[in-house]
Design a protein around this motif. Structure first.
Motif, PDB file in Angstrom:
ATOM      1  N   LEU A  49       0.810  -1.222   0.000  1.00  0.00           N
ATOM      2  CA  LEU A  49       0.000   0.000   0.000  1.00  0.00           C
ATOM      3  C   LEU A  49       0.842   1.269   0.000  1.00  0.00           C
ATOM      4  O   LEU A  49       0.438   2.292  -0.558  1.00  0.00           O
ATOM      5  CB  LEU A  49      -0.937   0.014   1.212  1.00  0.00           C
ATOM      6  CG  LEU A  49      -1.940  -1.145   1.312  1.00  0.00           C
ATOM      7  CD1 LEU A  49      -2.801  -0.976   2.556  1.00  0.00           C
ATOM      8  CD2 LEU A  49      -2.804  -1.242   0.063  1.00  0.00           C
ATOM      9  N   SER A  50       2.012   1.231   0.643  1.00  0.00           N
ATOM     10  CA  SER A  50       2.856   2.425   0.694  1.00  0.00           C
ATOM     11  C   SER A  50       3.952   2.392  -0.362  1.00  0.00           C
ATOM     12  O   SER A  50       4.802   3.270  -0.405  1.00  0.00           O
ATOM     13  CB  SER A  50       3.495   2.560   2.083  1.00  0.00           C
ATOM     14  OG  SER A  50       4.290   1.432   2.386  1.00  0.00           O
ATOM     15  N   LYS A  51       3.908   1.380  -1.217  1.00  0.00           N
ATOM     16  CA  LYS A  51       4.935   1.249  -2.259  1.00  0.00           C
ATOM     17  C   LYS A  51       4.270   1.163  -3.631  1.00  0.00           C
ATOM     18  O   LYS A  51       3.897   2.160  -4.214  1.00  0.00           O
ATOM     19  CB  LYS A  51       5.810   0.022  -1.969  1.00  0.00           C
ATOM     20  CG  LYS A  51       6.536   0.100  -0.619  1.00  0.00           C
ATOM     21  CD  LYS A  51       7.328  -1.150  -0.354  1.00  0.00           C
ATOM     22  CE  LYS A  51       8.075  -1.095   0.975  1.00  0.00           C
ATOM     23  NZ  LYS A  51       7.189  -1.111   2.141  1.00  0.00           N
ATOM     24  N   GLY A  52       4.109  -0.044  -4.146  1.00  0.00           N
ATOM     25  CA  GLY A  52       3.606  -0.222  -5.503  1.00  0.00           C
ATOM     26  C   GLY A  52       2.221   0.326  -5.763  1.00  0.00           C
ATOM     27  O   GLY A  52       1.915   0.765  -6.875  1.00  0.00           O
ATOM     28  N   ALA A  60       0.406  -1.453  -8.329  1.00  0.00           N
ATOM     29  CA  ALA A  60      -0.034  -2.745  -7.798  1.00  0.00           C
ATOM     30  C   ALA A  60      -1.522  -2.681  -7.475  1.00  0.00           C
ATOM     31  O   ALA A  60      -1.999  -1.716  -6.891  1.00  0.00           O
ATOM     32  CB  ALA A  60       0.754  -3.072  -6.535  1.00  0.00           C
ATOM     33  N   ARG A  61      -2.244  -3.689  -7.888  1.00  0.00           N
ATOM     34  CA  ARG A  61      -3.669  -3.793  -7.596  1.00  0.00           C
ATOM     35  C   ARG A  61      -4.026  -5.248  -7.295  1.00  0.00           C
ATOM     36  O   ARG A  61      -3.389  -6.171  -7.804  1.00  0.00           O
ATOM     37  CB  ARG A  61      -4.514  -3.298  -8.779  1.00  0.00           C
ATOM     38  CG  ARG A  61      -4.406  -1.803  -9.037  1.00  0.00           C
ATOM     39  CD  ARG A  61      -5.061  -0.985  -7.939  1.00  0.00           C
ATOM     40  NE  ARG A  61      -5.009   0.456  -8.194  1.00  0.00           N
ATOM     41  CZ  ARG A  61      -4.040   1.255  -7.747  1.00  0.00           C
ATOM     42  NH1 ARG A  61      -3.036   0.752  -7.042  1.00  0.00           N
ATOM     43  NH2 ARG A  61      -4.059   2.563  -8.009  1.00  0.00           N
ATOM     44  N   LEU A  62      -5.019  -5.441  -6.448  1.00  0.00           N
ATOM     45  CA  LEU A  62      -5.482  -6.802  -6.183  1.00  0.00           C
ATOM     46  C   LEU A  62      -6.062  -7.385  -7.459  1.00  0.00           C
ATOM     47  O   LEU A  62      -6.626  -6.647  -8.266  1.00  0.00           O
ATOM     48  CB  LEU A  62      -6.545  -6.781  -5.073  1.00  0.00           C
ATOM     49  CG  LEU A  62      -6.025  -6.414  -3.682  1.00  0.00           C
ATOM     50  CD1 LEU A  62      -7.191  -6.339  -2.704  1.00  0.00           C
ATOM     51  CD2 LEU A  62      -4.984  -7.403  -3.188  1.00  0.00           C
ATOM     52  N   PRO A  63      -5.884  -8.694  -7.657  1.00  0.00           N
ATOM     53  CA  PRO A  63      -5.385  -9.709  -6.720  1.00  0.00           C
ATOM     54  C   PRO A  63      -3.871  -9.876  -6.696  1.00  0.00           C
ATOM     55  O   PRO A  63      -3.374 -10.817  -6.081  1.00  0.00           O
ATOM     56  CB  PRO A  63      -6.047 -10.983  -7.237  1.00  0.00           C
ATOM     57  CG  PRO A  63      -6.097 -10.781  -8.723  1.00  0.00           C
ATOM     58  CD  PRO A  63      -6.390  -9.320  -8.913  1.00  0.00           C
ATOM     59  N   ALA A 148      -8.678   0.758   1.849  1.00  0.00           N
ATOM     60  CA  ALA A 148      -9.548   1.925   1.665  1.00  0.00           C
ATOM     61  C   ALA A 148      -8.750   3.214   1.798  1.00  0.00           C
ATOM     62  O   ALA A 148      -8.937   4.165   1.020  1.00  0.00           O
ATOM     63  CB  ALA A 148     -10.684   1.890   2.694  1.00  0.00           C
ATOM     64  N   ASP A 149      -7.835   3.260   2.772  1.00  0.00           N
ATOM     65  CA  ASP A 149      -6.974   4.435   2.933  1.00  0.00           C
ATOM     66  C   ASP A 149      -6.132   4.669   1.684  1.00  0.00           C
ATOM     67  O   ASP A 149      -5.990   5.797   1.203  1.00  0.00           O
ATOM     68  CB  ASP A 149      -6.026   4.252   4.122  1.00  0.00           C
ATOM     69  CG  ASP A 149      -6.727   4.293   5.462  1.00  0.00           C
ATOM     70  OD1 ASP A 149      -7.832   4.854   5.544  1.00  0.00           O
ATOM     71  OD2 ASP A 149      -6.157   3.763   6.443  1.00  0.00           O
ATOM     72  N   ALA A 150      -5.540   3.578   1.172  1.00  0.00           N
ATOM     73  CA  ALA A 150      -4.654   3.696   0.008  1.00  0.00           C
ATOM     74  C   ALA A 150      -5.418   4.145  -1.232  1.00  0.00           C
ATOM     75  O   ALA A 150      -4.932   4.972  -2.010  1.00  0.00           O
ATOM     76  CB  ALA A 150      -3.966   2.356  -0.251  1.00  0.00           C
ATOM     77  N   THR A 151      -6.621   3.630  -1.415  1.00  0.00           N
ATOM     78  CA  THR A 151      -7.440   4.013  -2.563  1.00  0.00           C
ATOM     79  C   THR A 151      -7.792   5.494  -2.495  1.00  0.00           C
ATOM     80  O   THR A 151      -7.733   6.218  -3.502  1.00  0.00           O
ATOM     81  CB  THR A 151      -8.712   3.149  -2.607  1.00  0.00           C
ATOM     82  OG1 THR A 151      -8.347   1.769  -2.700  1.00  0.00           O
ATOM     83  CG2 THR A 151      -9.574   3.524  -3.794  1.00  0.00           C
ATOM     84  N   GLY A 174       5.905   8.018   6.471  1.00  0.00           N
ATOM     85  CA  GLY A 174       6.315   9.321   5.966  1.00  0.00           C
ATOM     86  C   GLY A 174       7.325   9.222   4.841  1.00  0.00           C
ATOM     87  O   GLY A 174       7.167   9.856   3.786  1.00  0.00           O
ATOM     88  N   MET A 175       8.363   8.409   5.028  1.00  0.00           N
ATOM     89  CA  MET A 175       9.413   8.296   4.018  1.00  0.00           C
ATOM     90  C   MET A 175       8.909   7.632   2.746  1.00  0.00           C
ATOM     91  O   MET A 175       9.225   8.057   1.625  1.00  0.00           O
ATOM     92  CB  MET A 175      10.601   7.523   4.587  1.00  0.00           C
ATOM     93  CG  MET A 175      11.323   8.230   5.725  1.00  0.00           C
ATOM     94  SD  MET A 175      12.112   9.780   5.226  1.00  0.00           S
ATOM     95  CE  MET A 175      13.531   9.166   4.312  1.00  0.00           C
ATOM     96  N   GLU A 176       8.141   6.563   2.892  1.00  0.00           N
ATOM     97  CA  GLU A 176       7.683   5.836   1.710  1.00  0.00           C
ATOM     98  C   GLU A 176       6.628   6.619   0.938  1.00  0.00           C
ATOM     99  O   GLU A 176       6.652   6.662  -0.297  1.00  0.00           O
ATOM    100  CB  GLU A 176       7.176   4.447   2.119  1.00  0.00           C
ATOM    101  CG  GLU A 176       8.299   3.556   2.659  1.00  0.00           C
ATOM    102  CD  GLU A 176       7.853   2.164   3.024  1.00  0.00           C
ATOM    103  OE1 GLU A 176       6.632   1.875   2.942  1.00  0.00           O
ATOM    104  OE2 GLU A 176       8.717   1.344   3.403  1.00  0.00           O
ATOM    105  N   VAL A 177       5.706   7.253   1.653  1.00  0.00           N
ATOM    106  CA  VAL A 177       4.682   8.048   0.976  1.00  0.00           C
ATOM    107  C   VAL A 177       5.305   9.272   0.316  1.00  0.00           C
ATOM    108  O   VAL A 177       4.936   9.640  -0.808  1.00  0.00           O
ATOM    109  CB  VAL A 177       3.561   8.453   1.953  1.00  0.00           C
ATOM    110  CG1 VAL A 177       2.643   9.489   1.317  1.00  0.00           C
ATOM    111  CG2 VAL A 177       2.754   7.232   2.365  1.00  0.00           C
TER     112      VAL A 177
END
Length: 480
Positions: A49-52, A60-63, A148-151, A174-177
């Motif tokens: 969620l904080s990367k791809g 990156a998306r499910l699945p 939901a947060d990432a979306t 913080g760093m990744e976002v």
């Protein structure tokens, strides 16, 4: 109205997926296991969620990132759970638990009973309201903990291209976002109270390396202060933030990453708590013998340090989940959980790993003007922590192996001189003595081959010699 299962996993994050795979590998019968999650999707690899997930191209998306692809194992899609007879009870919140009666009650009023419960409830993101600052419910203020947060964050990023973002917090999130925001062509200001980023782990020298790179990408660091208030327009949208140092920073988007709190509320007063989490023993078993706890919510004995720790990282979640399942299904053959703390991150083109503990004197090594460097932490004469940026698979395995050994270190300057070569050389040898020293001559108590085969060979030779002597002596006695 109710249902009964032999095994129940409460929580639908990383740990739940890895526990499910371990149950399947150990032959859980159809209908015996269920996973209860308040999320609408099957367990997934939360680090994505904080990367791809935040990338503007090929995100990156499910699945694609359902567990257990993070460990390069089987991908557990909803179809997989169905094929293995594991029931997914999704979009379901548990409002109460009774560990003495082995029951859970959902918000809809359903009672779910179990023989064994694995608590994998993880943690929640801290809100600024908990520090007396209101406004987190504004449409352009984001947190990052679940899908939901990432979306929502992706939607806000797309609406803020070319604008300004303020990131509150200088840790993992913080760093990744911040890196993802830069890649999405958004101007970034990072605000945190510590003197440098990743204050709980990085040394000033390590932090400086990453901060300089972030600055080269346009990131503005505001350190040593915290946020005091949001500036909100009549439409309820944040337009900027005020800091306690008196400065103001415009914002089209604010991301709050100030830490997490374990989700223990269902079990307070019922299970023993320690260090903010649910206390478990070396088999991940809580103070109730039918209940186990894993991942962010568990405080467990870390044998290498000889004390209880609660560790917030995906590696601990994966491994503790698998161990708990083994302890439940194979109690007589499952050893104690012996975990070496691991933390890692990937941002921009960087990739680092840290093993052990960052306590004691620090020895930096490598070329900080390039992309491969690291550090050792030496406490009470032993190496107890290792950090490496830009290593190979074999080098990361080497620092993990040697950190677990906690070798004795007598000469810090010699350790610095050898640098990464110290752990690489040591990991390639078979250690046969508990003490491995680094002295002024870098002598090590190391043998190329184990002593036990030598002892066995010596015994065989001795036995053969005795037999030969007995035969010779017997022949002579017969001649006498």
């Amino acid at each position: 109205m109710g249902r009964a299962f032999v095994y129940v996993i409460l929580g639908g994050g990383v740990a739940a997926g890895y526990a499910a795979l371990e149950f399947a590998n150990k032959g859980v019968a159809h209908g015996e296991l269920c996973i209860i999650s308040d999320e609408p999707v099957a367990p997934y690899e939360r680090p994505a969620l904080s990367k791809g997930f935040l990338l503007p191209e090929d995100p990156a998306r499910l699945p694609a990132f359902h567990t257990c692809v993070g460990a390069k194992e089987e991908r557990l899609t909803p179809k997989w759970y169905k094929e293995h007879g594991i029931e997914l009870i999704l979009s379901t919140r548990v409002k109460s638990a009774d560990v003495r009666r082995n029951t859970l009650v959902t918000a809809a009023g359903e009672t779910i009973s179990y023989k064994y419960l694995i608590i994998a409830t993880g943690a929640r993101a801290l809100k600024l309201e908990e520090f007396g600052i209101s406004g987190s419910d504004a449409e352009n203020v984001c947190h990052l903990r679940d899908l939901a947060d990432a979306t929502r964050l992706v939607d806000m990023m797309q609406a803020s291209t070319g604008g300004n973002a303020v990131v509150i917090g200088g840790g993992y999130i913080g760093m990744e976002v911040a890196a993802s925001l830069v890649i999405n062509k958004i101007n970034v200001t990072m605000v945190f109270p510590e003197p440098h980023c990743m204050g709980r782990l990085f040394t000033p020298k390590i932090a400086s390396y990453y901060e300089e790179f972030y600055k080269s990408k346009g990131v503005n660091f505001v350190k040593g202060t915290v946020m005091s208030s949001f500036v909100i327009n009549p439409e309820g949208k944040v337009t900027g933030v005020n800091l306690k140092d008196g400065s103001y920073h415009p914002a089209d988007l604010v991301v709050v990453g100030i830490g997490i709190r374990p989700n223990t509320s269902l079990f307070e007063g019922q299970l023993t708590l320690e260090k903010g989490g649910i206390k478990v023993n070396s088999q991940l078993q809580t103070s109730n013998s039918s209940v186990y706890a894993v991942g962010d919510v568990a405080s467990f004995p870390v044998k290498i340090f000889g004390e209880i720790r609660r560790l917030e990282h995906v590696d601990a979640a994966r491994k503790s989940a698998r161990h708990a399942v083994s302890a439940i299904m194979e109690p007589d053959t499952t050893p104690e959980f012996d975990y070496l703390p691991l933390f890692y991150s990937r941002v921009f083109s960087f990739s680092w790993q840290f093993y052990g503990e960052n306590l004691g004197e620090v020895v930096h090594f490598g070329d900080f003007s390039r992309t491969s460097f690291g550090a050792y932490w030496v406490h009470d004469g032993h190496l107890i922590g290792s950090f490496l940026e830009g290593g190979s698979k074999e080098e990361y395995e080497a620092i993990a192996k040697v950190t677990r050994l906690k070798p004795a270190i007598d000469d810090l300057s010699e350790l610095e001189r050898q640098g990464l070569g110290f752990v690489v050389a040591l990991s390639q040898k078979q250690l046969v003595e508990p003490i491995v020293g680094v002295g002024s001559s870098m002598s090590m108590v190391v043998l190329e081959k184990p002593v036990f085969p030598w002892h066995a060979a010596a015994g065989v030779v001795a036995a053969a010699s005795i037999a030969a002597f007995a035969y010779w002596y017997g022949r002579r006695r017969r001649r006498w």
